[in-house]
Write an enzyme that holds these catalytic residues in place. Sequence first.
Site, short mmCIF file in Angstrom:
data_model
loop_
_atom_site.label_atom_id
_atom_site.label_comp_id
_atom_site.label_asym_id
_atom_site.label_seq_id
_atom_site.Cartn_x
_atom_site.Cartn_y
_atom_site.Cartn_z
N MET A 11 0.87 -1.07 0.03
CA MET A 11 0.05 -0.01 0.08
C MET A 11 0.94 1.24 0.08
O MET A 11 1.85 1.23 0.66
CB MET A 11 -0.95 -0.20 1.40
CG MET A 11 -1.85 -1.26 1.28
SD MET A 11 -3.15 -1.14 2.49
CE MET A 11 -4.30 0.23 2.03
N ASP A 104 -8.10 -1.40 -11.26
CA ASP A 104 -7.53 -1.01 -10.02
C ASP A 104 -8.05 -1.98 -8.92
O ASP A 104 -9.15 -2.45 -8.93
CB ASP A 104 -8.20 0.31 -9.61
CG ASP A 104 -7.03 1.12 -8.58
OD1 ASP A 104 -5.90 0.72 -8.49
OD2 ASP A 104 -7.80 1.73 -7.92
N GLU A 105 -7.18 -2.07 -7.86
CA GLU A 105 -7.54 -2.98 -6.84
C GLU A 105 -7.84 -4.60 -7.20
O GLU A 105 -8.87 -5.04 -6.79
CB GLU A 105 -8.91 -2.41 -6.06
CG GLU A 105 -8.58 -1.08 -5.35
CD GLU A 105 -7.37 -0.82 -4.33
OE1 GLU A 105 -7.02 -1.93 -4.20
OE2 GLU A 105 -6.99 0.31 -4.08
N ALA A 106 -7.13 -4.71 -8.06
CA ALA A 106 -7.13 -6.23 -8.67
C ALA A 106 -7.18 -7.47 -7.70
O ALA A 106 -7.77 -8.60 -7.99
CB ALA A 106 -6.24 -6.41 -9.77
N CYS A 162 9.36 1.48 3.89
CA CYS A 162 9.02 1.62 5.55
C CYS A 162 9.21 2.57 6.15
O CYS A 162 10.16 3.29 5.86
CB CYS A 162 9.53 0.03 5.96
SG CYS A 162 9.24 -0.40 7.75
N CYS A 164 11.32 2.56 8.43
CA CYS A 164 12.68 2.46 8.77
C CYS A 164 13.56 2.90 7.53
O CYS A 164 14.57 2.96 7.77
CB CYS A 164 12.93 1.25 9.30
SG CYS A 164 12.90 -0.03 8.20
#
Length: 217
Positions: A11, A104-106, A162, A164
């Site tokens: 995401m 989208d959002e497959a 991430c 970090c």
Amino acid sequence: MAKLYFRYGAMNSGKSTALLQAAYNYEERGQHVVLAKPAIDTKEADHISSRLGVTRPVDFLIAPGENMRAVFAEHRARVIRRGAEALVPEADPSHVDVACLMIDEAQFLTPEQVDDLLRIVVLDGVPVLAYGIRTDFRTEAFPGSRRLLELAHSLEELKTICRCGRKAIFNARLVGGRFVFDGDQVAIDELSTDRVTYESMCAECYLRESGGRIDGR
């Protein structure tokens, strides 16, 4: 030759932004695209929205269990008909067609609907660009993503980082600001009364927050 492309990432890796940019690139060259997303993704209703603030309505929503090839054929026919009926006809109306189907959002597609995408590519000759995430907050593959990884001609990872600074590969779920590692696979972010949100994380940070648990164990 038309191909089935799966462009995936954690995401916040810019998937919707990349889709909208690809659609713009096609249309800037006078070509027609059809945009769709699964109806289960209720965020932004019938629009695709990037986190940069760019939004665009889809041409159709995909209902669970719906025959993707049949629905796409209806919208393809509409594009061809509109091209033929345009007040200012295109240079060669006989060549008016859909240049690409973009999803989208497959990850929310069913395996059977992904099979339909391959049929659209191979039997109907229309390229398909599918954008989505591979795994849920428990690190389990979404059924649609698993099938796309099995069938796609081309796989491309869209990267993000991430907290970090390492590459993020997992999607951790927070409910009311606290990490959770059990629950339903699908919970659309920021629509729940408990305010469900997600954070993209590297493996090390994910394991730190989960206490070493992977896949709910």
